[in-house]
Every structure is written in C-alpha cells, then in structure tokens.
Motif scaffolding. Sequence first.
Motif, PDB file in Angstrom:
ATOM      1  N   MET A 182      -3.483  -9.870   1.382  1.00 55.93           N
ATOM      2  CA  MET A 182      -3.081  -8.580   1.940  1.00 55.93           C
ATOM      3  C   MET A 182      -2.046  -7.886   1.071  1.00 55.93           C
ATOM      4  N   GLY A 183      -1.938  -6.593   1.267  1.00 57.41           N
ATOM      5  CA  GLY A 183      -0.928  -5.808   0.591  1.00 57.41           C
ATOM      6  C   GLY A 183       0.404  -5.872   1.318  1.00 57.41           C
ATOM      7  N   PRO A 184       1.485  -5.437   0.647  1.00 55.67           N
ATOM      8  CA  PRO A 184       2.829  -5.551   1.212  1.00 55.67           C
ATOM      9  C   PRO A 184       3.009  -4.850   2.559  1.00 55.67           C
ATOM     10  N   ARG A 185       2.320  -3.745   2.754  1.00 50.65           N
ATOM     11  CA  ARG A 185       2.543  -2.974   3.995  1.00 50.65           C
ATOM     12  C   ARG A 185       2.090  -3.703   5.242  1.00 50.65           C
ATOM     13  N   TYR A 186       1.248  -4.720   5.096  1.00 57.45           N
ATOM     14  CA  TYR A 186       0.648  -5.366   6.266  1.00 57.45           C
ATOM     15  C   TYR A 186       1.176  -6.784   6.493  1.00 57.45           C
ATOM     16  N   ARG A 187       2.173  -7.185   5.715  1.00 56.52           N
ATOM     17  CA  ARG A 187       2.706  -8.530   5.897  1.00 56.52           C
ATOM     18  C   ARG A 187       3.559  -8.639   7.157  1.00 56.52           C
ATOM     19  N   THR A 188       4.175  -7.554   7.550  1.00 52.13           N
ATOM     20  CA  THR A 188       4.895  -7.547   8.824  1.00 52.13           C
ATOM     21  C   THR A 188       3.931  -7.822   9.969  1.00 52.13           C
TER      22      THR A 188
END
Length: 604
Positions: free
Chosen positions: A238-244
């Motif tokens: 996944m990309g950084p925006r969806y790690r939360t």
Amino acid sequence: MASIDFDDVLVHIGERGRYQTIMYYLLCIPATIPAAFLAFTQVFVSAAPDHWCRVPQLDALGLAPELQRPLAIPQARAPDGRPAGFEKCQVYDVNFTELLGGAGWAAGGAPQQLPPLPPANSSWAAVPCAYGWNYDNRDYDVTLVTKFNLVCDDGWWPSTSTTFFYVGSLFGNVLFGWIADKWGRRFSFFLMIFIEVPLSIMTAFSPNYVVYTVFRTINGLFFPAIYQIPFILALELMGPRYRTFAGMVICMFFALGMSLLALLGYLLRNWFTLSLATSVPFVLLFSYYWIIPESPRWLLSKNRIDEAEEIVQTMARVNGKKIPKNFLRTMEVESKKKMINGDHCSDKNISATPMDILRHPNIRKKFFILAFDWIANAVVYNGLSYNTTNLGVSDYLAFFIGGAVEIPSYIITWYAMDRWGRRWVLCLTMLLGGIACVSCMFVPEHPVWVTVSLAMIGKFGIAASFAVFYVFVGELLPTVIRSQAMGIASFIAGIGLLGFPYIVYLAVYNRVLPLIIMGTLSVAGAIASIFLPETLNIHLPQTLEEGEAFGVDFKLLSCPTRQRSRQHSAVDYIPAHKMANGMIDTAESESSESHQDLPNPRFV
C-alpha cells in the motif's frame, strides 16, 4: 539494493487499488484470528473453575456435591474477617461416615427418608485435600486444570506455562524478523504457517501438562510474528496515505478475533474440542501458497527487479492501470540518472549504534521513559485479557466484552490523537485505564458488575493507549537509531511481560489484587508520559543531533495547536498492543523515510 522507491511505483499502479484491498483482507485473517487464538486460547483451556476438596466418604453415602460443601469444607475468610465463601484447598478432618451414620444416614437411603444434615463445626481441625477435588461445571465441562488437578499446590502450572509461551515469543520474534528480512516476508509467513498449525493441533493431544507447556513454548516462537509479518506484507503493498487505515482496521479485526474466541469457548466448553476448533480450520491457510505473492518492496530492496516486475504488472492489471513492459527497469534507469546528477540525497547512510542512545542525555531520557511505558502497556493489556477469569462473572462474557470494548477505543483514539496530540491522549488513556483498575479496591465485592465494569473501562483505556503509544515511540526516536532503539525497548518490554501471569495468579489471594497492581503500573506510565515532548505537527528528527535537540525545551503543559496536513504517513504503523515484542522491519521503515520532511506526518 535497487534505487527504486516503491512508493513512486504505487503512484502509477494505485496506492490502494482492488489488488491491495483483496490481499489486505486475505492477510488480515492469519494476522488476527489465528494470532488471537494462539495468544489467548489458554485463558479457557487452562481455566481454573471454582473447586473444593473431594470427600470419598460423602460420595459413598450418595450425598450431592452441593450438600457436601457446607458440611465438609471450612469457611474462607476475607482479610477483614468477613466470610468469603469456602476454602478451596482444605477439608475438615472428620470421620463423616461415623458422623452421618450416627445421625441416621446410610448409603443408599432415599433422600426424602433421610434426616437433616448436622451442621459443620468450625472448631473441627482442617487438613489439605487428600483425595482430589470437585469442580464447578457451570462454565466448563473439562479444562486442563480439572483434568490434571492443577490447583492448590499445583496452581502455579498455568501461570508458568503462559510465561514460557512469552519466553518463546521473545526469541521467535527476533528469529522470524531476521528470516523475513533475509529470505523474504512470504517465505517467513509460510514457514510459520506450515509449522504452527500442525503444532497447535498436536497441542490438543498433550498427554500431560508438561508436554502441553513444551508445545506452548514452541508455539510462542510464532507470536507475535504471525501477527506482524502478514501485516507487514499487506502494508508494503500500500501507499503511505492508506497505512493509517490499514493499522486501525487490523486492530479491530484482532479485537473481533478475541470476541470470537470467547464465543467458541462458550459453545464448546471442553479444552480438547476448543483446542481443535482453534487450530484445525487454519489448515485452509495452506492454500495461500498459491495466492499470496512476495512483497515487491522487499524484492526491490534485494535488487530482484525482474521478480518484482511480475508482481507489479499483476497489480496494475487487477487495479485497472496500464503500465509499459519493463516498467521497473525504466524507473531504475531514471533513478540512477537523478543520483548521478545530484538530485538525490539521503540521511539513511549515516550510521548509529545502540550505544548512541546512552551517549546523548535527551535521547537517553526519552528512551527510558518509552521503555517503561512499553512495559506498562504490555503488562496491563495482556494482564487484563488473562484476568477476565478472576472477575467473578462468566469467563466467556467477560472476555467477549473485553475484546468488544477495544473496537470503540481504536475509533476514538484515531480521532483524538490527530486533533489533540499523542502525549496528552497517551497520558489520559493510560490514566483512565489505571484509575479504573485501582478503583476496584474502593468498591464493594458485590454486586460483581461494578468491578467488571471498572475492569472493562481499564481494558478500553489501555487498548487505546497502546494504539497511541506505538505511533509515539516511532516519532520520538531519530531515524538513524529508530529501528534499533525500538527493537531494544520492545525486548525490554518482553522481559517485563514475563511477570504478568504471576500478577494474574495473585487473584487466588484477593480477586482485585491483580487489578490494583496493573492499575498502579498504568498510572505510573501515564505520569511518565507527561515528560515526553509532543510530536503532532512537528518535523521528525532524522539525525542524532536532531534527536538530541528535539524536545529539550518543551513546556510540560503545552498542547499542539497547529492544523495538520493529511497527505502522507511518516512511519509505517505496525500495531504492537497484542504483544510487547514489536518486530521492527528495517526495509519498511526506510521506505517511509522520504515522507519525514513533511511538516504534518500522520501516524496511527
């Protein structure tokens, strides 16, 4: 190592497309349900129901157990002298055949024709149980404790078995972390599955508790790696925006796994069938061998570009994106050109050693506070989970509620920490959990639901604090020492965690004593956290110099005020509240460092 940043690749093929969504939810299954079962099934398998000494003389007379207890078992006394039920390990030293025979009782007599039982005499001498125990079967048909009579003098066995399980996890965490970095996430994942599942099934056939403890110790090698490696594998897609999102959802899945375990225990009631039900179905995970790919991010870190290319092409096709053939080779050429032209610079090559933690006073202070808070969170979280059998209500109901209350705690924390900062949310959630547990000493023993409610509030608070803490610890430590420092701190917490089974065992002396100890530890952790600087909206330290300067002059009562950006995450989120021993993955940390120059990094 290939010079390709996989986050740049995801810009072209989708940061969270259909491919990543499918893989994420597939990997959530082994990362949560088997992991929850592995860690907490012993709560029910080794449960110790209410028990009292068996009296063969009364059995021979056909006296029902509920009639035997008031006659043959001495009254227990609370520390203040009040009656506290019956003794569990003592019986009156009386010839009951002679006593009841003289009162007109005889073996085989019809109950309606027999005279009333004579009252027990508190002046009678009491002796330890000599003929085994009777057990209350309201909640359990058979547990390992009732099967092998692991009560009274042998009551230490279940706590010791739990401790050995976590000893195994200390070493297994390091072992599988090394395997995952050296030979890949996929190899490490399937190595665990192909060993852990058969071993869990074998545990159900343990002929004695020593063998069971040996199996549990070996099983401990796979926890928490069985939780973290599938999650890391999913996260690296996944990309950084969806790690939360990924971090919070997997926490909720784990909480649901705990509640499912309570439901299975309630329906099955037998340690053997529960052991099989929590192990045999996961043979289906063997089918993942043909489904789950290797992490392309890890393949790039090993310069295995052609293998990564195949996976990237599949990701693009499933996500509905079009990319040219040899896409990664083209990106590699462009990346090398930028490096030659001086467009690329990095602090990643700056070396640091664990001794640098001790050489720098401010870093050292933050490290020791974080290590103490990690111990507090780990001990209290796991302790409250195992202590549900000591709350005086149905073990299944208490454990189910304990898992269910975690879900709203994560949702609220997700909202709060991005608005009011990490430091105060960590402090207040630990304080909430600690005060709720300590308050149990001030409430009456009955009704028991007052104590149960306070314990559940404690579980709510400590689950929330752990979600915040793991973000906080990653943000406070400088980039060049982060992985090493977190690894050392988590290992220290793992050692501290070995004592929690014995804290829970103290309930045999006083039911609320474990809650008081864990609550005090949580309050102490809350107070310690105040002395850490806030990290919300702050540029994160990368070098040792920045780490030493960070937070030197912070004000104790300060609060974050600046609005924040929501573009990227600074460090990948790896939930640790299921186990103290967090497995820190260097490649994943490195992949996210490019986002640390953003003023408003987002963590979960």
